[in-house]
Design a protein around this motif. Structure first.
Motif, PDB file in Angstrom:
ATOM      1  N   LYS A 110      19.511 146.484  15.969  1.00 48.74           N
ATOM      2  CA  LYS A 110      19.668 147.692  16.779  1.00 48.74           C
ATOM      3  C   LYS A 110      20.921 147.620  17.637  1.00 48.74           C
ATOM      4  CE  LYS A 110      14.632 148.050  17.348  1.00 48.74           C
ATOM      5  NZ  LYS A 110      13.542 148.092  18.358  1.00 48.74           N
ATOM      6  N   ASN A 111      21.436 148.793  18.000  1.00 50.90           N
ATOM      7  CA  ASN A 111      22.608 148.852  18.880  1.00 50.90           C
ATOM      8  C   ASN A 111      22.376 148.182  20.234  1.00 50.90           C
ATOM      9  OD1 ASN A 111      23.607 150.320  16.777  1.00 50.90           O
ATOM     10  ND2 ASN A 111      24.299 152.064  17.989  1.00 50.90           N
ATOM     11  N   CYS A 219      19.956 149.511   7.165  1.00 49.54           N
ATOM     12  CA  CYS A 219      19.819 148.118   7.585  1.00 49.54           C
ATOM     13  C   CYS A 219      21.146 147.371   7.568  1.00 49.54           C
ATOM     14  CB  CYS A 219      18.806 147.407   6.691  1.00 49.54           C
ATOM     15  SG  CYS A 219      18.526 145.691   7.171  1.00 49.54           S
ATOM     16  N   ILE A 361      10.447 154.505  12.156  1.00 52.47           N
ATOM     17  CA  ILE A 361      11.773 154.880  12.659  1.00 52.47           C
ATOM     18  C   ILE A 361      11.758 156.381  12.950  1.00 52.47           C
ATOM     19  CG2 ILE A 361      14.225 155.107  12.107  1.00 52.47           C
ATOM     20  CD1 ILE A 361      13.978 152.644  10.344  1.00 52.47           C
ATOM     21  N   ASN A 390      10.704 152.721  16.796  1.00 58.44           N
ATOM     22  CA  ASN A 390      12.154 152.538  16.942  1.00 58.44           C
ATOM     23  C   ASN A 390      12.887 153.864  16.747  1.00 58.44           C
ATOM     24  OD1 ASN A 390      12.030 149.485  16.895  1.00 58.44           O
ATOM     25  ND2 ASN A 390      11.166 149.942  14.882  1.00 58.44           N
ATOM     26  N   GLN A 391      13.862 154.114  17.594  1.00 61.38           N
ATOM     27  CA  GLN A 391      14.770 155.240  17.361  1.00 61.38           C
ATOM     28  C   GLN A 391      15.813 154.821  16.323  1.00 61.38           C
ATOM     29  OE1 GLN A 391      16.541 157.060  20.798  1.00 61.38           O
ATOM     30  NE2 GLN A 391      14.664 156.990  21.998  1.00 61.38           N
ATOM     31  N   PHE A 393      19.266 154.098  14.879  1.00 68.77           N
ATOM     32  CA  PHE A 393      20.591 153.748  15.373  1.00 68.77           C
ATOM     33  C   PHE A 393      21.523 153.596  14.177  1.00 68.77           C
ATOM     34  CE2 PHE A 393      17.960 152.128  18.890  1.00 68.77           C
ATOM     35  CZ  PHE A 393      18.615 152.693  19.973  1.00 68.77           C
ATOM     36  N   ARG A 395      24.073 151.915  12.233  1.00 67.64           N
ATOM     37  CA  ARG A 395      24.722 150.620  12.265  1.00 67.64           C
ATOM     38  C   ARG A 395      26.008 150.666  11.451  1.00 67.64           C
ATOM     39  NH1 ARG A 395      24.826 148.349  15.600  1.00 67.64           N
ATOM     40  NH2 ARG A 395      24.607 146.172  14.991  1.00 67.64           N
TER      41      ARG A 395
END
Length: 574
Positions: A110-111, A219, A361, A390-391, A393, A395
């Motif tokens: 994650k960020n 991912c 997600i 989870n939000q 993000f 990547r």
């Protein structure tokens, strides 16, 4: 005709009787005193001081701060790196300001995790600390600007952490990437029998494989861990056996996808698990790590039997990520909702009260409001006791990062909606009044209780009594919370399950006889015997017979001593 026009037979004809003789010319030089040119002294700067230190660095005498983010696989890597450094002689400290070097082991999922990692690097540099970075971030994006000039350890090179730290302390920048291979075939990584310092002496984390077989579009971990690489079953079983001999009572199997284990080496996950069950002492427990639906589908019958075993937690982490088949296709998850439900329904039928944890997600770029409603319906149907929300993000370098994003406010709305749904039900209330056997292994975050787990890996809080740690106790469930059960001890009797006394916190696994614990946060340097053994391994190949290794070491030592003797004589002579 002018004098210049006269012909000269020789240049000496230019000398006249009125000129100074050579004795008169050179005789005056005895009165000349040469002046010494003073070299301007350079002001002392931090750079000069650092360079002076670099010239006199003695390896293995400094303090190292180790910080890890992310999954249990990352935590295992961090434990291995700390163990090797401590076994070499470095002091491992939990106090950043007291350390000479910071070893930062990162997570790229994650960020926010990467942001925290980047900020820690900045803080270390501001505090004038040496920095070595490891983990998935530098492996997946080694050309990041904020990593420029830093030493890097690749995820499969953690067995060389001592070399990297040594060179970094000398002022050099080292980058070690690459994969472990055998005859061109990827291996699981560094050997599992390396020294390690367990964060919890009662729990051993064993990575059974690295990488995965998927190509999920969101991912970033795939960029770092790569394709599937499995450890041989013998190596995993040997590590488990060693752990129990060191007082461990609970083993966690971890990887990016445990269900895919062995597909590259012709072994299956159930085959490995049955072998591990054979070496687990009575009362000790095994927890199977995260598995994706496509691969566990092949082994449902065997997995149900294994999860029913008394020495295996009836717990499985199976991420769904989304309940919409169209979104799953865009994620390239390689399964549909029906596959996920088949796994859950089968295990619930064959393993009563099994705990299923899952992930979702919120706000994947192609997720519509209708798609999200399907995810809400899935959570409402199964009421997962453990749900990781989870939000999305984006990547860097992933296909999903190039997709048009869902507006941030909508992502927040969906995250809030599913969070409220999760908080609306209480999964443990029906267990009040039950009598359960629980294994005590940890301390609660608020430091008020010890944490135990029952057969279904539910978190049970018990009184904070040191004699309970590492023991199996019988409790009555008196109350519950959203994430825990409260247990009341039914008697003072506890069942010892460890076959050996657990190692003191901070002790290095496998080489504890060569180390002493200085305090709760510091590991002391090597004894002279262990130092000699290490130096012997550096000058003589492991494949040499022992007598040849000793002879080689003695020869090198003799040469060094003779050289020192010569230097001493020369220095005293002058």
């Amino acid at each position: 005709m002018s004098a210049c026009g006269d012909l000269l037979e020789d240049i000496e004809d230019m000398v006249t009787s009125t000129d100074l003789t050579p004795e008169e010319r050179f005789g005056s030089r005895k009165n000349v005193i040469p002046r010494v040119r003073k070299k301007q002294k350079e002001p002392e700067t931090s750079d000069n001081q650092n360079n002076a230190q670099c010239d006199s660095v003695i390896p293995g005498t400094q303090s190292i701060y180790v910080k890890t983010w992310g999954c249990s696989h990352n935590n295992s890597d961090g434990e291995y790196m700390a163990g090797q450094l401590a076994a070499y002689g470095y002091r491992i400290t939990d106090t950043p300001s007291a350390a000479d070097l910071w070893l930062l082991n990162s997570c790229t999922v994650k960020n926010p995790a990467e942001d925290h990692f980047r900020n820690t690097i900045t803080r270390a540099q501001k505090d004038d600390k040496k920095v070595v970075v490891a983990g998935c971030v530098p492996q997946g994006q080694p050309r990041s600007k904020y990593l420029k000039g830093l030493s890097v350890i690749g995820v499969q090179q953690i067995d060389r952490v001592v070399e990297v730290v040594e060179e970094t302390l000398k002022g050099h920048s080292v980058r070690l990437f690459g994969q472990k291979k055998d005859h061109g075939k990827k291996l699981g990584g560094a050997k599992l029998d390396l020294p390690k310092i367990r964060k919890n002496p009662l729990i051993e984390i064993i990575a059974i494989n690295t990488g995965c077989l998927n190509q999920c579009t969101y991912c970033k971990t795939k960029h770092a861990r790569g394709e599937l690489g499995s450890y041989p079953p013998d190596e995993i079983v040997s590590r488990a056996r060693q752990s129990f001999e060191e007082g461990v009572v609970e083993i966690w199997l971890t990887s990016e996808d445990t269900g895919a284990y062995g597909k590259d080496i012709g072994v299956t996950l159930p085959e490995l698990l049955w072998r591990l069950v054979e070496v687990i002492p009575e009362g000790c427990m095994l927890r199977v790590g995260m598995t994706n639906p496509p691969y566990i589908l092949e082994h449902l019958e065997e997995m149900a039997k294994i999860l029913s075993h008394p020495r295996v937690f009836a717990f499985l982490h199976v991420p769904v990520q989304a309940a919409s088949d169209s979104v799953l296709m865009d994620m390239r998850r390689e399964y549909c909702l029906a596959d996920f439900k088949q796994v859950i329904n089968f295990l619930k039928e064959r393993v009563p009260a099994v705990t299923i944890a899952t992930d979702v997600i919120c706000g994947f770029p192609t997720e519509t409001a209708e798609d999200f409603e399907e995810t809400l319906q899935l959570v409402e149907e199964y009421k997962f006791p453990s749900l990781f929300i989870n939000q999305f993000f984006p990547r860097p370098g992933t296909p999903a990062a190039k997709m048009q994003r869902v507006p941030p406010q909508e992502v927040k709305r969906r995250t809030k909606a599913i969070s409220e749904l999760f908080q609306s039900y209480r999964p443990y209330d029906h267990k009040v009044g039950e009598i359960q056997n629980v294994l005590v292994t940890e301390e609660s975050h608020d430091k008020k209780f010890y944490v135990a787990h029952n057969k279904f890996y539910d978190q049970v809080l018990v009184p904070k009594d040191e004699k309970l740690l590492g023991k199996m106790v019988t409790v009555e469930i008196t109350s519950t919370g959203k994430h825990y059960l409260m247990g009341r001890l039914l008697s003072d009797q506890v069942t010892k399950v460890a076959i050996a006394t657990p190692l003191p916190k901070g002790t290095v696994s496998g080489v504890q006889e060569n180390l002493q614990e200085a305090d709760s946060t510091t590991v002391t340097a090597q004894t002279p015997l262990s130092w000699c053994q290490h130096q012997l391994s550096r000058v003589a190949p492991v494949s040499m017979p022992l007598w040849m290794q000793v002879a080689a070491f003695v020869l090198v030592l003799a040469v060094v001593l003779d050289f020192c003797r010569i230097l001493y004589r020369v220095s005293t002579k002058f």
